[in-house]
Design a protein around this motif. Structure first.
Motif, PDB file in Angstrom:
ATOM      1  N   HIS A  52       0.796  -1.144  -0.019  1.00  0.00           N
ATOM      2  CA  HIS A  52       0.077  -0.100   0.152  1.00  0.00           C
ATOM      3  C   HIS A  52       0.814   1.243  -0.081  1.00  0.00           C
ATOM      4  O   HIS A  52       0.699   2.238  -0.601  1.00  0.00           O
ATOM      5  CB  HIS A  52      -1.051   0.116   1.081  1.00  0.00           C
ATOM      6  N   VAL A  53       2.083   1.447   0.710  1.00  0.00           N
ATOM      7  CA  VAL A  53       3.083   2.358   0.807  1.00  0.00           C
ATOM      8  C   VAL A  53       3.338   2.764  -0.649  1.00  0.00           C
ATOM      9  O   VAL A  53       3.460   3.755  -1.264  1.00  0.00           O
ATOM     10  CB  VAL A  53       3.998   2.207   1.748  1.00  0.00           C
ATOM     11  N   VAL A  54       3.943   1.678  -1.240  1.00  0.00           N
ATOM     12  CA  VAL A  54       4.292   1.722  -2.693  1.00  0.00           C
ATOM     13  C   VAL A  54       3.196   2.333  -3.845  1.00  0.00           C
ATOM     14  O   VAL A  54       3.564   3.089  -4.391  1.00  0.00           O
ATOM     15  CB  VAL A  54       5.176   0.504  -3.159  1.00  0.00           C
ATOM     16  N   SER A  55       1.996   1.570  -3.481  1.00  0.00           N
ATOM     17  CA  SER A  55       0.966   2.016  -4.522  1.00  0.00           C
ATOM     18  C   SER A  55       0.601   3.413  -4.220  1.00  0.00           C
ATOM     19  O   SER A  55       0.429   4.295  -5.076  1.00  0.00           O
ATOM     20  CB  SER A  55      -0.114   1.203  -4.155  1.00  0.00           C
ATOM     21  N   GLN A  56       0.763   3.992  -3.057  1.00  0.00           N
ATOM     22  CA  GLN A  56       0.259   5.446  -2.412  1.00  0.00           C
ATOM     23  C   GLN A  56       1.441   6.402  -3.299  1.00  0.00           C
ATOM     24  O   GLN A  56       0.976   7.230  -3.761  1.00  0.00           O
ATOM     25  CB  GLN A  56       0.425   5.598  -1.093  1.00  0.00           C
ATOM     26  N   PHE A  57       2.583   5.939  -3.002  1.00  0.00           N
ATOM     27  CA  PHE A  57       3.863   6.614  -3.490  1.00  0.00           C
ATOM     28  C   PHE A  57       3.360   6.927  -5.108  1.00  0.00           C
ATOM     29  O   PHE A  57       3.667   8.087  -5.683  1.00  0.00           O
ATOM     30  CB  PHE A  57       5.107   6.094  -3.430  1.00  0.00           C
ATOM     31  N   ASN A  58       3.331   5.848  -5.771  1.00  0.00           N
ATOM     32  CA  ASN A  58       3.031   5.622  -7.275  1.00  0.00           C
ATOM     33  C   ASN A  58       2.081   6.627  -7.713  1.00  0.00           C
ATOM     34  O   ASN A  58       2.071   7.443  -8.675  1.00  0.00           O
ATOM     35  CB  ASN A  58       2.581   4.353  -7.462  1.00  0.00           C
ATOM     36  N   ARG A  59       0.751   6.789  -6.901  1.00  0.00           N
ATOM     37  CA  ARG A  59      -0.402   7.581  -7.109  1.00  0.00           C
ATOM     38  C   ARG A  59       0.241   9.147  -6.979  1.00  0.00           C
ATOM     39  O   ARG A  59      -0.311   9.906  -7.894  1.00  0.00           O
ATOM     40  CB  ARG A  59      -1.247   7.526  -6.048  1.00  0.00           C
TER      41      ARG A  59
END
Length: 830
Positions: free
Chosen positions: A611-618
């Protein structure tokens, strides 16, 4: 005397003989006539096996009968419809959904087709026709005949009449073939068949599960098995099995008044091309999908005085019996949160939530009955919820809606709430949330999905109305939430920083929601659909220029408007994302503590790091879409201002600088060895490469490059394509100037840059066709535009810089030599 007696006897005898002959002749003629008549009359016709039979010969005492819209009889695995005469030629809506899906085929419950049907009796047959409202004209107009002639209604199926009811007021047909044959519009649609190479229906593996009748609808469930060359799962079977649900719903015999659509207020719609308007060309009429909310006759004067009134028929949602008890009240609260919006439209208690009757109270109650709208709780691993609705295509009247609530939506909520608020919110700093915390999140999602069932689409342009710094203000956010509309994907407040005490973390029913519900639902009494347009336009122009009341479409694919994005907050993507990254940097060092329990494995840790990686990606996507961006603000002729405005040059350059600093310079804070040692044996290097390459490809996309070219053509001060490409290269290849060592992550990024340039040298033309309001593309002719020439110049400049590069370690020199060869092969392909 004797002679006279003999003579008299002779006369009498002669008369008797003559009479006898006449009688014989008459008898002979009569016999001959009878024979002739017998020869002229055809022999008695044998009964045809397809002729209607006596009712009790077809519907025997062994049949199980289910009364409703039609009476449905079940007998020996066959299903019969008994259609009342009053329902012939009435229009009915058939909605086809996948009720149970094969693994890999998508969500269950997904609508596959929707069409209007009409049952007609013709001779000894019943015909089922498909009715189209794509093209219309009023019955009273001469052009109506032309419309009918050019819009002939196709026959979906024909049925021989099996019997008539004893009182001859209804007709019996065997409807079994409609559901056990491969009727494509009632089964798996073609767009599903093609990718899986479906060739045929396997009849021996297909069957009808049930056909049930209710007062206004009939629900048929049937299992279909299709031979498939490429099934999405269980490939060894060479087939796909799904359960289809067909809902046939009687349309109202008194159609609702339409309300016409305006793109400045977001709404789900229906439409028709009307040839009877008197215009010099055909015109598409688009109208809102909405519930029929009407003022009771006895309350009209109250309504005119501005008093709130209860509508004739409320919108009622039942909570599925399968819903866990502890979550029921939160789902209900999400439903009734919309009451405040309907108050703006003049109604009180317009929407209410109820528990369904128990089995003992009403054994016949079922969510499949179209009279009931239900929040259906599904025991599914799908992390989602959705709110589809069924509407009358003639008027847009919403007839029924079921919200599908998948159990694992809580998993999704937990991940979002954790990654977006844990840095400042102790209630999110644990593997499991308290029930009241999860309940509040469920209430939020419930309200969002109910909004869809009321007719509202996503409003992704809402959150930009609030300045980023205001999202750190407790007083402001407590009053206004995180966005003016709960229909935006403005999930949770990732902008708020430690010390921002009392700040709100999520949106509520906001000012835009109240405005849009009022615009769509407030009755305008004593005016036709045409006449009320002036009032509706005034309601819009009264709010014009205020970003709180702006509607921005959800975008899919090439994002051209950076102010209308999913999952973003505030009016400045760079500032908001910077705050978000600061919070992610606070979460990562605590991730092991906040997402693990003693004695358990590291599955939660792996999920939360994801989720951290996905949020950074967003965040990177939010920023990248500012480059080559064009703002879109819907307006009508005569309204001040323009519709399309390119993003300012300095704003785009800020976006480029942000990407260089936060992403293209390796985000070391995301590389936590303590976490990696617990969740994976490899993958961290490629993960960073993937994030960087995705953002890079977004920036250097055909659509953005073309829009940069066009903007600079009309404004020489705009951010030019050549400037953007130069800024990108200088940042990604900065080591060539400094002689600094090029590490693994940067080498991967630089190769991704060369790969993207290579792609652009051979990229095919891009169509500018607009498929829907959600999918818009910029037309690009790559061989005749500036793109390929600019890319070629970039490659030559890069090659020159690579050849002149000095310093670095051995791996850096190997990488530079390889890069030179790659560029040579692009410029001079062998």
């Amino acid at each position: 005397m004797k002679r006279q007696s003999i003579k008299l006897l002779f006369v009498v005898s002669a008369f008797l003989v003559f009479a006898s002959c006449k009688t014989a002749e008459k008898a002979s003629k009569s016999k001959k006539g009878s024979a002739t008549t017998a020869m002229a009359k055809p022999p008695a016709k044998k009964p045809n096996k397809n002729d209607p039979k006596p009712y009790n010969k077809v519907i025997t005492k062994d049949a199980k009968s289910d009364a409703g819209l039609f009476t449905v009889h079940t007998l020996n695995d066959k299903f019969f419809y008994e259609i009342p005469d009053s329902l012939f030629d009435r229009e009915m809506l058939m909605v086809t959904r996948i009720a149970k899906t094969a693994s890999g085929l998508g969500f269950g419950g997904g609508k596959q087709n929707e069409q209007v049907l009409r049952w007609e009796r013709k001779g000894k047959k019943v015909i089922l026709r498909v009715v189209s409202y794509n093209v219309t004209a009023a019955d009273s107009l001469p052009v109506n005949e032309a419309v009918k002639n050019s819009n002939f209604e196709p026959v979906l199926y024909t049925f021989p009449i099996k019997a008539y009811s004893k009182d001859s007021t209804s007709t019996v047909i065997d409807v079994t073939p409609l559901f056990d044959k491969d009727v494509k519009s009632l089964g798996l649609p073609q767009f599903r068949r093609t990718p899986y190479r479906v060739t045929r229906l396997e009849a021996n593996k297909s069957f009808i599960e049930s056909v049930k009748s209710y007062p206004r609808n009939i629900e048929a469930r049937h299992v279909k098995t299709y031979a498939a060359g490429r099934p999405p799962s269980n490939s060894s079977t060479g087939s796909i099995s799904i359960e289809i649900n067909n809902s046939m719903i009687l349309l109202p015999d008194n159609p609702m008044k339409r309300r016409y659509f305006d793109e400045r207020v977001g709404w789900f719609t229906s439409s028709t091309t009307d040839y009877g308007l008197g215009d010099q060309r055909s015109k598409t009429l688009t109208y809102l999908d909405r519930w029929r909310l009407e003022v009771k006759d006895e309350d009209i004067e109250k309504f005119k005085r501005g008093e709130l009134v209860i509508p004739k028929k409320q919108i009622v949602y039942y909570i599925d019996r399968a819903t866990p008890e502890k979550w029921r009240k939160y789902i209900k609260q999400g439903i009734e949160d919309w009451q405040v919006a309907f108050e703006a439209a003049g109604f009180k208690e317009a929407i209410i939530a109820k528990d369904p009757p128990s089995v003992e109270e009403d054994p016949e109650w079922t969510p499949e009955d179209v009279r009931y709208s239900v929040v259906r709780y599904l025991a599914s691993p799908i992390p989602n919820a959705n709110g589809p609705h069924v509407s009358d295509p003639r008027t847009g009247e919403i007839l029924e809606s079921d919200i599908n609530w998948y159990h694992n939506v809580m998993s999704l909520l937990r991940g979002w709430f954790f990654v977006q608020t844990a840095a400042i919110n102790p209630e999110a700093q644990s593997p499991e949330f308290k029930d009241e915390v999860m309940g509040r999140l469920i209430r939020f999602v419930s309200a969002h999905e109910v909004g869809h069932t009321l007719g509202l689409p996503h409003n992704m342009g809402s959150s930009v109305a609030y300045p980023v710094e205001k999202l750190r203000d407790a007083e402001f956010t407590q009053k206004n939430g995180t966005a003016p509309s709960i229909m935006d994907y403005a999930r949770f407040n990732y902008v708020a920083q430690p010390g921002d005490e009392g700040v709100a973390l999520m949106p509520n029913i906001g000012p835009y929601d109240k405005y849009s519900i009022e615009w769509g639902y407030r009755p305008i009494l004593d005016k036709s659909s045409e006449d009320e347009k002036a009032t509706l336009i005034k309601w819009i122009t009264d709010k014009a220029g205020d970003p709180v009341y702006r509607f921005g479409h959800q975008q899919v694919g090439d994002i051209h408007d950076p102010s209308s994005q999913t999952e973003d907050l505030g009016d400045d993507a760079m500032l908001a994302s910077d705050y978000g990254i600061k919070n992610l940097k606070r979460i990562v060092p605590n991730l092991i503590e906040w997402s693990t329990k003693a004695g358990e494995d590291y599955a939660d840790l792996q999920e939360m790091y994801g989720h951290v990686v996905s949020q950074f990606n967003r965040y990177m996507g939010h920023v990248a879409n500012n480059i080559g961006g064009v703002y879109e603000h819907y307006k009508a002729a005569g309204q001040e201002g323009v519709v399309y405005t390119p993003v300012a040059k300095d704003h785009q350059k800020r976006a480029m600088d942000f990407l260089q600093k936060q992403l293209f310079e390796t985000p070391e804070w995301l590389l936590d060895k303590d976490i990696f040692d617990r969740i994976e044996y490899s993958g961290s290097v490629d993960r960073i490469r993937g994030i960087q390459a995705r953002a890079l490809n977004t920036v250097v996309s055909l659509g953005k490059m073309q829009r940069l070219t066009e903007a600079h053509t009309y404004d020489s001060n705009a951010y030019a394509l050549t400037d953007m490409m130069r800024d990108l290269r200088r940042g990604i290849w900065s080591e060539l100037r400094t002689g600094k060592k090029i590490d693994t992550y940067r080498r991967n990024l630089q190769r991704a840059h060369i790969d993207r340039l290579e792609y652009l040298m051979t990229a095919k033309n891009q169509s500018g066709r607009t498929f829907s309001p959600y999918v818009k593309a910029t037309a690009v002719n790559t061989s005749q535009s500036d793109i390929r020439a600019v890319v070629r110049a970039e490659l030559k400049t890069l090659r020159s810089q690579l050849r002149n590069a000095r310093g670095g370690d051995a791996m850096s020199r190997i990488h530079i030599a390889d890069a030179i060869e790659r560029v040579n092969n692009i410029l001079d392909p062998k």
